[in-house]
Design a protein around this motif. Structure first.
Motif, mmCIF file in Angstrom:
data_model
loop_
_atom_site.group_PDB
_atom_site.id
_atom_site.type_symbol
_atom_site.label_atom_id
_atom_site.label_comp_id
_atom_site.label_asym_id
_atom_site.label_seq_id
_atom_site.Cartn_x
_atom_site.Cartn_y
_atom_site.Cartn_z
ATOM 1 N N SER A 177 17.047 -22.287 -9.392
ATOM 2 C CA SER A 177 16.132 -23.107 -10.180
ATOM 3 C C SER A 177 14.694 -22.706 -9.891
ATOM 4 C CB SER A 177 16.327 -24.600 -9.862
ATOM 5 O OG SER A 177 16.027 -24.875 -8.507
ATOM 6 N N ASP A 178 13.805 -23.214 -10.723
ATOM 7 C CA ASP A 178 12.357 -23.103 -10.511
ATOM 8 C C ASP A 178 11.900 -21.650 -10.348
ATOM 9 O OD1 ASP A 178 9.951 -24.371 -10.515
ATOM 10 O OD2 ASP A 178 10.037 -25.072 -8.442
ATOM 11 N N VAL A 179 12.429 -20.763 -11.187
ATOM 12 C CA VAL A 179 12.006 -19.364 -11.137
ATOM 13 C C VAL A 179 10.649 -19.234 -11.822
ATOM 14 C CG1 VAL A 179 12.544 -17.009 -11.825
ATOM 15 C CG2 VAL A 179 14.389 -18.559 -11.139
ATOM 16 N N ASN A 180 9.676 -18.774 -11.063
ATOM 17 C CA ASN A 180 8.321 -18.585 -11.580
ATOM 18 C C ASN A 180 7.811 -17.236 -11.076
ATOM 19 O OD1 ASN A 180 7.291 -21.426 -12.752
ATOM 20 N ND2 ASN A 180 8.608 -21.786 -10.987
ATOM 21 N N MET A 181 7.010 -16.565 -11.897
ATOM 22 C CA MET A 181 6.489 -15.253 -11.502
ATOM 23 C C MET A 181 5.100 -15.042 -12.084
ATOM 24 S SD MET A 181 8.456 -11.587 -11.792
ATOM 25 C CE MET A 181 7.907 -10.165 -10.840
ATOM 26 N N TRP A 182 4.237 -14.472 -11.248
ATOM 27 C CA TRP A 182 2.856 -14.181 -11.599
ATOM 28 C C TRP A 182 2.596 -12.692 -11.400
ATOM 29 C CZ3 TRP A 182 4.822 -18.116 -8.801
ATOM 30 C CH2 TRP A 182 4.492 -19.440 -9.138
ATOM 31 N N ASP A 183 1.643 -12.124 -12.134
ATOM 32 C CA ASP A 183 1.317 -10.713 -11.965
ATOM 33 C C ASP A 183 0.165 -10.505 -10.983
ATOM 34 O OD1 ASP A 183 -0.836 -11.574 -13.488
ATOM 35 O OD2 ASP A 183 -0.556 -10.090 -15.102
ATOM 36 N N PHE A 184 0.090 -11.398 -10.006
ATOM 37 C CA PHE A 184 -0.884 -11.292 -8.915
ATOM 38 C C PHE A 184 -0.305 -12.009 -7.712
ATOM 39 C CE2 PHE A 184 -1.959 -14.895 -11.604
ATOM 40 C CZ PHE A 184 -2.097 -15.946 -10.706
ATOM 41 N N VAL A 185 -0.937 -11.840 -6.566
ATOM 42 C CA VAL A 185 -0.463 -12.483 -5.335
ATOM 43 C C VAL A 185 -1.097 -13.861 -5.206
ATOM 44 C CG1 VAL A 185 -0.438 -12.351 -2.811
ATOM 45 C CG2 VAL A 185 -0.037 -10.284 -4.176
ATOM 46 N N LEU A 186 -0.263 -14.875 -5.168
ATOM 47 C CA LEU A 186 -0.764 -16.236 -4.955
ATOM 48 C C LEU A 186 -1.261 -16.398 -3.527
ATOM 49 C CD1 LEU A 186 1.848 -18.641 -6.601
ATOM 50 C CD2 LEU A 186 -0.338 -17.893 -7.533
ATOM 51 N N SER A 187 -2.222 -17.274 -3.350
ATOM 52 C CA SER A 187 -2.729 -17.573 -2.011
ATOM 53 C C SER A 187 -1.695 -18.373 -1.228
ATOM 54 C CB SER A 187 -4.021 -18.379 -2.110
ATOM 55 O OG SER A 187 -3.746 -19.671 -2.648
ATOM 56 N N SER A 189 -2.128 -21.226 0.151
ATOM 57 C CA SER A 189 -2.168 -22.642 -0.231
ATOM 58 C C SER A 189 -1.404 -22.876 -1.530
ATOM 59 C CB SER A 189 -3.617 -23.116 -0.369
ATOM 60 O OG SER A 189 -4.301 -22.395 -1.382
ATOM 61 N N MET A 190 -1.464 -21.925 -2.464
ATOM 62 C CA MET A 190 -0.750 -22.081 -3.721
ATOM 63 C C MET A 190 0.754 -21.965 -3.520
ATOM 64 S SD MET A 190 -2.699 -22.806 -6.350
ATOM 65 C CE MET A 190 -3.336 -23.984 -5.160
ATOM 66 N N ILE A 191 1.194 -21.042 -2.671
ATOM 67 C CA ILE A 191 2.626 -20.914 -2.399
ATOM 68 C C ILE A 191 3.153 -22.158 -1.698
ATOM 69 C CG2 ILE A 191 4.337 -19.635 -1.036
ATOM 70 C CD1 ILE A 191 2.782 -17.094 -1.704
ATOM 71 N N GLN A 192 2.384 -22.680 -0.776
ATOM 72 C CA GLN A 192 2.817 -23.904 -0.098
ATOM 73 C C GLN A 192 2.821 -25.088 -1.059
ATOM 74 O OE1 GLN A 192 0.127 -23.940 3.269
ATOM 75 N NE2 GLN A 192 1.566 -22.779 4.535
ATOM 76 N N ALA A 193 1.852 -25.137 -1.966
ATOM 77 C CA ALA A 193 1.842 -26.211 -2.966
ATOM 78 C C ALA A 193 3.069 -26.111 -3.857
ATOM 79 C CB ALA A 193 0.562 -26.135 -3.797
ATOM 80 N N TRP A 194 3.423 -24.884 -4.280
ATOM 81 C CA TRP A 194 4.643 -24.704 -5.086
ATOM 82 C C TRP A 194 5.869 -25.171 -4.310
ATOM 83 C CZ3 TRP A 194 9.046 -21.915 -4.083
ATOM 84 C CH2 TRP A 194 9.966 -21.849 -5.135
ATOM 85 N N HIS A 195 5.955 -24.809 -3.051
ATOM 86 C CA HIS A 195 7.101 -25.214 -2.224
ATOM 87 C C HIS A 195 7.273 -26.726 -2.216
ATOM 88 C CE1 HIS A 195 9.683 -25.959 1.186
ATOM 89 N NE2 HIS A 195 8.697 -26.523 1.844
ATOM 90 N N TYR A 196 6.188 -27.456 -2.117
ATOM 91 C CA TYR A 196 6.253 -28.923 -2.047
ATOM 92 C C TYR A 196 6.290 -29.582 -3.425
ATOM 93 C CZ TYR A 196 5.489 -28.662 2.960
ATOM 94 O OH TYR A 196 5.628 -28.399 4.318
ATOM 95 N N GLY A 197 6.350 -28.781 -4.472
ATOM 96 C CA GLY A 197 6.464 -29.342 -5.811
ATOM 97 C C GLY A 197 5.161 -29.816 -6.401
ATOM 98 N N HIS A 198 4.035 -29.383 -5.843
ATOM 99 C CA HIS A 198 2.741 -29.764 -6.385
ATOM 100 C C HIS A 198 2.351 -28.833 -7.528
ATOM 101 C CE1 HIS A 198 1.882 -31.467 -2.093
ATOM 102 N NE2 HIS A 198 2.675 -32.252 -2.800
ATOM 103 N N LYS A 199 1.343 -29.213 -8.248
ATOM 104 C CA LYS A 199 0.913 -28.447 -9.407
ATOM 105 C C LYS A 199 0.242 -27.149 -8.981
ATOM 106 C CE LYS A 199 -1.513 -28.908 -13.816
ATOM 107 N NZ LYS A 199 -2.303 -29.815 -14.691
ATOM 108 N N VAL A 200 0.651 -26.053 -9.589
ATOM 109 C CA VAL A 200 0.045 -24.740 -9.348
ATOM 110 C C VAL A 200 -0.165 -24.070 -10.705
ATOM 111 C CG1 VAL A 200 1.120 -24.493 -7.070
ATOM 112 C CG2 VAL A 200 2.289 -23.586 -9.094
#
Length: 225
Positions: A177-187, A189-200
């Motif tokens: 589930s929750d497959v997301n992909m960006w064409d750059f490296v997330l910071s 803080s953004m990866i941790q926010a994604w992990h906790y289900g926060h808005k990114v």
């Protein structure tokens, strides 16, 4: 529907289920109930996959034994595995870009859902996995490399050739589930926010909520409750 039929024709398979393009998997999970050599989900990127950097995130659960190789993500062009992510037979998590891979010792994937991200950028070659919001040690892998466009992304199977050569013993069994992909490296803080289900920021290659996808074979789309 034409895209789905084209996939079937190239694979040369007779599948029990094949759907037209669908959109959006918000609050849904993909369940791959048992190993097959025909079940997979094709993902349609929002833009070309010619990449000099990326962040790939997903949530994964499986009860397959640790010594069973599992494909987690596959992107292949006509001649190459452009980006494949695996759990290897020795339990390591690895990814491959057009040749030899890069392996990491991470906590095991289990029946309980794990959040898993992978980051890489061409300029330095720095690569890392992130599990439950925690980063692995960096490794340097293929600096200067470019991932080529005009391929096909699938979940659940590893095509040993472009749109073909599927093997049951490499198939994924479990939940993704929750497959997301960006064409750059997330910071961090953004990866941790994604992990906790926060808005990114929405994935500009794949965004789970608006994802275009096609289900083939015995894959279930169910509520994430």
């Amino acid at each position: 529907m034409m895209f789905a039929l084209l996939l079937l024709g190239v694979f040369g398979l007779s599948l029990s289920v094949s759907s037209a393009t669908q959109v959006g998997l918000s609050e849904k999970i993909l369940v791959f109930p048992y190993e097959t050599d025909f079940s997979f989900v094709a993902l349609i990127p929002q833009k070309e996959m010619g990449l000099r950097a990326f962040t790939l995130c997903m949530r994964v659960a499986t009860e397959l034994p640790e010594d069973r190789q599992i494909i987690l993500f596959a992107y292949r062009t006509t001649d190459y595995d452009e980006l494949n992510v695996w759990r290897e037979k020795d339990g390591r998590i690895a990814f491959y870009m057009s040749g030899d891979g890069c392996s990491f010792h991470l906590p095991p994937l289990t029946t309980f859902r794990s959040s898993l991200c992978l980051t890489w950028e061409s300029r330095t070659g720095l690569a890392a996995f992130w599990m439950e919001g925690k980063r692995s040690a960096y490794q340097v892998y293929k600096p200067g490399h470019i991932i080529r466009p005009k391929g096909t992304v699938i979940l659940g199977q590893d095509p040993d050739k472009h749109l073909g050569g599927l093997e049951a013993v490499q198939s994924f069994v479990g939940e993704i589930s929750d497959v997301n992909m960006w064409d750059f490296v997330l910071s961090r803080s953004m990866i941790q926010a994604w992990h906790y289900g926060h808005k990114v920021p929405k994935g500009n290659l794949f965004d789970w909520a608006t994802l275009e996808y096609e289900v083939n074979g015995n894959v279930m789309v169910v509520d994430d409750d």
